[in-house]
Design an enzyme around this catalytic site. Structure first.
Site: not given
Ligand code: GLV
Length: 323
Positions: A234, A263, A282
């Site tokens: 993450r 993000e 991602h």
């Protein structure tokens, strides 16, 4: 028949098992955009279950706004830092995730990033696409080998171990760190020591208070000027500002990120603009087969929950005891 909020369109006929079981699906919106937080709160008030993605913030407010009938929240992801699990337990909602099915695909991505960053693949490709490549030159794009180097895996769960298996095949020495002794060869109890000894560091820890900015300026310095940092965990596990400074000042060789903080990362972010920082959006679990399995697993959990049966992969099973 239950009413199920599915926040985004799922791959591979992901909602079919819910429809086949006779449940009513609410959402996603025709344009398949993420629901705003207030829309999520409003929608939660009228459903028995929610199938959500890691981009949906299912926090205390959403859970407390949820219908008294709300029983299950199924996150189509293995990480569930987007969900307030404690608040879910308070309101008697079981949360589940999709562990296991994405390990190998995510480990493939970690390896892709490790290889590409070590060998300066994006720097070289950018030059080629921009017309800057003038032909083979013995001194161009001199990267670092991956074989023969030391890999430090931070977090020895399923994905970390899958990365370790690949690394062994590449002739790397594999060390790993985890908060508790693993009993496996290569265990290093002290994270700082692992970072000092590793050439390539790959992160595989969940995002929690204890792992936020786990990799900060001091620890980046331990990785060292020939070190490569790979993050498929993450974004906030790494201090982004410190990472940019470390790349700028040659404190580490390169970084390769599947996840960023924030993000989406804006295109003018200094990390995006840094040639030694490879960033993909991602996509670690983004193979057709794996994303379909994730959707299937979320549906299987949800169907069990709606039947009043224990979920196959709950993250807060203590909720059953409270019911
Ligand atoms: C992806 O990041 C996941 O947690 O599944």
């Amino acid at each position: 028949m239950a009413r199920v909020l599915v926040t985004r369109r799922l791959p591979g006929g992901g909602t079919d098992p819910l429809v086949d079981a006779g449940h009513e699906i609410v959402g996603p919106e025709a344009d398949d955009r993420p629901l705003a937080h207030d829309e999520l709160m409003a929608a939660a008030a009228h459903v028995d279950a929610i199938v959500c993605l890691l981009t949906d913030r299912v926090d205390d407010a959403v859970l407390h706004a949820g219908s008294p009938r709300l029983r299950v929240v199924a996150n189509v992801a293995v990480g569930y830092d987007n969900i307030d699990v404690a608040a879910a337990a308070e309101v008697g909602v079981v949360v589940c995730n999709t562990p296991g099915v994405l390990d190998e695909t995510t480990a493939d991505t970690a390896f892709l990033l490790m290889l590409a960053a070590s060998r300066l693949a994006t720097e070289a490709e950018d030059d080629l696409r921009a017309g800057r490549w003038r032909g083979w030159n013995i001194n161009d794009y001199l990267g670092l080998d991956v074989h023969g180097r030391v890999l430090g895996v931070v977090g020895w769960g399923r994905i970390g171990r899958a990365v370790g298996r690949r690394a062994a095949g590449f002739g790397m020495t594999v060390l790993h760190h985890s908060r508790r002794p693993t009993g496996d060869d290569g265990y290093v109890a002290d994270l700082d020591e692992l970072l000092r000894r590793a050439d390539v560091v790959s992160l595989h820890v969940p995002l929690q208070d204890s792992t936020r900015h786990l990799i900060d300026a001091r620890r980046l310095a331990l990785i060292g000027p020939h070190g490569v940092l790979v993050n498929t965990a993450r974004g906030p596990v790494v201090d982004s500002a410190a990472l940019h400074e470390a790349l700028r000042d040659g404190v580490i060789w390169a970084a390769a990120l599947d996840v960023t903080d924030p993000e989406p990362i804006p295109p003018n972010d200094p990390l995006v603009r840094h040639e030694r920082c490879l960033i993909v959006p991602h996509i670690a679990s983004a193979s057709r087969a794996t994303r379909a399995k994730m959707a299937e697993m979320a549906a299987a959990n949800l169907l069990a929950g709606l039947r009043g049966e224990p979920l196959p992969t709950p993250v807060n099973p203590d909720v059953y005891a409270r019911r």
